[in-house]
Design an enzyme around this catalytic site. Structure first.
Site, PDB file in Angstrom:
ATOM      1  N   GLU A  67      62.845   8.340  19.907  1.00  0.00           N
ATOM      2  CA  GLU A  67      63.849   7.346  19.140  1.00  0.00           C
ATOM      3  C   GLU A  67      65.107   8.543  18.775  1.00  0.00           C
ATOM      4  O   GLU A  67      66.372   7.893  18.749  1.00  0.00           O
ATOM      5  CB  GLU A  67      63.556   6.614  18.310  1.00  0.00           C
ATOM      6  CG  GLU A  67      62.511   5.430  18.678  1.00  0.00           C
ATOM      7  CD  GLU A  67      60.968   5.842  18.704  1.00  0.00           C
ATOM      8  OE1 GLU A  67      60.116   4.869  19.061  1.00  0.00           O
ATOM      9  OE2 GLU A  67      60.676   6.979  18.560  1.00  0.00           O
ATOM     10  N   PHE A 129      51.455  -3.840   9.514  1.00  0.00           N
ATOM     11  CA  PHE A 129      51.562  -2.919  10.644  1.00  0.00           C
ATOM     12  C   PHE A 129      52.600  -2.470  11.189  1.00  0.00           C
ATOM     13  O   PHE A 129      53.337  -3.356  11.361  1.00  0.00           O
ATOM     14  CB  PHE A 129      50.547  -3.293  11.967  1.00  0.00           C
ATOM     15  CG  PHE A 129      50.402  -2.337  13.025  1.00  0.00           C
ATOM     16  CD1 PHE A 129      49.717  -1.077  12.909  1.00  0.00           C
ATOM     17  CD2 PHE A 129      50.990  -2.692  14.316  1.00  0.00           C
ATOM     18  CE1 PHE A 129      49.886  -0.080  13.935  1.00  0.00           C
ATOM     19  CE2 PHE A 129      50.872  -1.539  15.298  1.00  0.00           C
ATOM     20  CZ  PHE A 129      50.485  -0.466  15.139  1.00  0.00           C
ATOM     21  N   GLN A 130      53.090  -1.188  11.067  1.00  0.00           N
ATOM     22  CA  GLN A 130      54.159  -0.684  11.497  1.00  0.00           C
ATOM     23  C   GLN A 130      55.642  -1.576  10.799  1.00  0.00           C
ATOM     24  O   GLN A 130      56.682  -1.547  11.188  1.00  0.00           O
ATOM     25  CB  GLN A 130      54.498  -0.993  13.167  1.00  0.00           C
ATOM     26  CG  GLN A 130      53.632  -0.069  13.771  1.00  0.00           C
ATOM     27  CD  GLN A 130      54.153   0.065  15.116  1.00  0.00           C
ATOM     28  OE1 GLN A 130      54.661  -0.486  15.721  1.00  0.00           O
ATOM     29  NE2 GLN A 130      53.691   1.216  16.024  1.00  0.00           N
ATOM     30  N   LYS A 179      61.055 -10.261  13.382  1.00  0.00           N
ATOM     31  CA  LYS A 179      60.657 -10.723  14.841  1.00  0.00           C
ATOM     32  C   LYS A 179      60.569 -12.450  14.977  1.00  0.00           C
ATOM     33  O   LYS A 179      60.908 -12.894  15.901  1.00  0.00           O
ATOM     34  CB  LYS A 179      58.957 -10.464  15.007  1.00  0.00           C
ATOM     35  CG  LYS A 179      58.805 -10.478  16.457  1.00  0.00           C
ATOM     36  CD  LYS A 179      57.344  -9.738  16.624  1.00  0.00           C
ATOM     37  CE  LYS A 179      56.850  -9.632  18.147  1.00  0.00           C
ATOM     38  NZ  LYS A 179      55.698  -9.212  18.264  1.00  0.00           N
ATOM     39  N   MET A 492      70.390  32.330  14.154  1.00  0.00           N
ATOM     40  CA  MET A 492      71.031  32.061  12.854  1.00  0.00           C
ATOM     41  C   MET A 492      70.367  32.720  11.545  1.00  0.00           C
ATOM     42  O   MET A 492      70.771  33.186  10.780  1.00  0.00           O
ATOM     43  CB  MET A 492      71.708  30.835  12.705  1.00  0.00           C
ATOM     44  CG  MET A 492      72.881  30.774  11.594  1.00  0.00           C
ATOM     45  SD  MET A 492      74.184  32.021  11.788  1.00  0.00           S
ATOM     46  CE  MET A 492      75.287  31.163  12.920  1.00  0.00           C
TER      47      MET A 492
END
Length: 577
Positions: A67, A129-130, A179, A492
């Site tokens: 993502e 969940f999630q 949802k 760096m």
């Protein structure tokens, strides 16, 4: 498949059609002109992906491998195309994986809309969940965010999201959609957002500020311009050029301002900041007028604020009132869109040349050339330098390629030695400094400008942070060119350890895999070079390829990037060695 039609009566009001919230989301995207988005499916966003499947002929979805890659790809697409980038993810880890890209877009003013799925309204706050509070998490790193819990909110909120993302000073917006809102039905119609109460994206320029700015410019003996990305975002490249040519003012740029002005323009004096050019940094503390255009006086530009341009009057052309006097006091603040404000001040400017002042920049360049540039571009040592690789890419591409750099030594070298003829040619992570940015951003940049060559220049460290996006290139046959400058170090950080920590290289040595074999595993033509004699031909071969191409160049392990302003030091303390 249902399509929206205009009614014969009324002021172009669309007909209302009954559809699910998920389908409504797709219609909102289409109405906003979105034809490409990046994302990764999951349970909470699955209804939208199901509808997306039905609209494949109108809306292309690019499946990234992470993502975070979706957000960086959307950023690259937005930066090159000038459109709003769009990314989509599911709830929980899908949503939290967007945060780095959101933060990057927020600091670098990139227009982006991210859509995330969320558990149903009834489960909010239950640790389902999630489920994560992505609104709370993303609030500090977005221009605006909102959680949709009712299907009726979808059209208005998405219209508002796109308006906020692209208006005024652009930025990222996140819309979280439960949802149940995706499954429920709505009598859908869409109206574009044209304004929001109390939100003023573009301040109205004040005539008194325009006059005061013109007066200071006309009376200055040693004026200097520093321009940033605000010139590019405001489409003010021609106005900037007209101003500097009429007034004869030397103009320097921040890394995000690079490419707004032709690199070979005689009044382009180079880059300011920690690894910027010697002249514009030193002479910042000698000018009598500092004109900042579309830049925010970042600490990497100013160094120690207590000693920054204290002798100069300051004019700040800026669209965001929050940036005025935030870091550097402005004697004159010219608020508004840069294209409009520069157009207003231009007729009031007297023709001038400031030849003697400009010659001071030329003299400082000679000093830098002898101390730094000559050895970078024309090394006498055996090992390949990063600078000569960047220079060869620029030369071979006719200075017209889009260069997408990651973060680190190679980024500073790419900005210092790339020369551009076209605007929107330098894509990099500026304010956040996100390692792993370049590979997915290059994918988005190429998709946003298929007619242009896109070359990603990446260090061996940053490359491995998002190396999985080679899978996105493989699946979509995206013809990006990837150059990894491999010095087997986090370069760096290693440079700072050498200069300021007595060469204690703590956790900066990299044991790298066979990058060529990895690229070949994704069916990408790949090559590795270790000798200077192979550089020119290899870059020509890469650029001639019609497909994706990976080139690894082994470069000097302990090369440092100079000039350098030590952290917290004055711009006058810039070091050449």
């Amino acid at each position: 498949m249902q399509t929206l039609k205009e009614t014969k009566k009324g002021a172009n009001k669309p007909a209302k059609i009954k559809m699910s919230g998920a389908e409504a989301i797709i219609h909102c995207l289409l109405a906003e002109g979105v034809d490409l988005l990046y994302g990764y499916p999951g349970g909470a966003i699955m209804p939208v992906y199901d509808e997306l499947y039905k609209f494949q002929d109108k809306l292309t979805h690019i499946l990234t491998r992470h993502e975070q890659g979706a957000t960086h790809a959307a950023q690259g697409y937005a930066r090159v195309s000038g459109k709003v980038g769009v990314a989509m993810a599911t709830s929980g880890p899908g949503a939290t994986n967007l945060v780095t890209g959101l933060a990057d877009a927020q600091i670098d003013s990139t227009p982006m809309v991210c859509i995330t799925g969320q558990v149903t309204r009834q489960l909010l706050g239950s640790d389902a969940f999630q489920e994560t509070d992505i609104i709370g998490i993303s609030t500090p790193v977005t221009k605006w965010n909102y959680q949709i819990t009712k299907v009726e909110e979808i059209p208005e909120i998405l219209a508002r999201a796109f308006y906020i993302a692209k208006s005024g000073r652009p930025g990222p917006v996140l819309i979280d959609i439960t949802k149940n809102a995706q499954f429920d039905t709505i009598e859908f119609s869409y109206e574009f957002c044209k304004g929001i109460r109390s939100y003023v994206p573009v301040p109205k320029p004040q005539a008194s500020a325009i006059d005061a700015a013109a007066e200071l410019i006309n009376s200055a003996k040693k004026p200097m311009i520093v321009f940033g990305q605000g010139v590019i975002l405001g489409h003010a490249e021609e106005e900037l050029k007209a101003l500097i040519e009429k007034a004869g003012i030397p103009a320097a740029w921040t890394i995000l301002g690079l490419s707004a002005l032709d690199s070979d323009h005689p009044l382009n004096v180079g880059m300011v900041g920690m690894h910027g050019n010697y002249g514009p940094n030193i002479l910042t503390n000698e000018c009598d007028l500092l004109i900042a255009i579309g830049m925010r006086f970042d600490d990497r530009v100013t160094g120690n604020l207590e000693t920054y341009a204290k002798q100069a009057k300051v004019i700040h052309f800026e669209i965001d009132p929050a940036e005025i006097n935030k870091n550097v006091h402005a004697d004159v603040a010219v608020l508004g869109d840069s294209k409009e404000t520069l157009s207003l001040v231009l007729p009031k400017i007297k023709k001038n040349s400031h030849e003697a002042w400009h010659n001071e920049f030329k003299e400082k360049y000679k000093i830098e050339f002898e101390a730094v540039i000559k050895d970078d571009l024309f090394p006498t040592k055996e090992g390949i330098t990063m600078a000569e690789v960047v220079n060869e890419i620029n030369t071979a591409s006719g200075h017209e390629a889009v260069i997408v750099s990651d973060v680190g030594q190679h980024q500073m070298i790419a900005c210092r030695y790339s020369k551009f003829k076209k605007t929107k040619s330098n894509i990099t992570s500026g304010g956040l400094g996100t390692m792993g940015f370049a590979l997915p951003a290059a994918i988005g940049a190429k998709m946003g400008a298929m007619d242009r060559e896109v070359v990603a220049i990446i260090g061996d460290g940053g490359y491995q942070m998002t190396i999985q996006e080679l899978g996105t290139i493989f699946q979509n046959k995206t013809p990006v060119k990837i150059v990894v400058l491999n010095n087997d170090h986090l370069g760096m950080v290693r440079q700072w350890q050498e200069l300021f920590f007595e060469s204690r290289y703590a956790s900066t040595v990299m044991s790298n895999p066979n990058f060529v074999k990895i690229a070949e595993g994704y069916d990408i033509t790949a090559k590795r070079i270790t000798e200077r004699k192979d550089l020119k031909a290899s870059i020509s071969e890469m650029l001639a390829s019609k497909d994706a191409y990976f080139l690894e160049v082994k470069v000097e392990k302990e090369d440092n990037v100079f000039p350098m302003i030590p952290s917290g030091a004055s711009v006058s303390d810039i070091r050449l060695k």
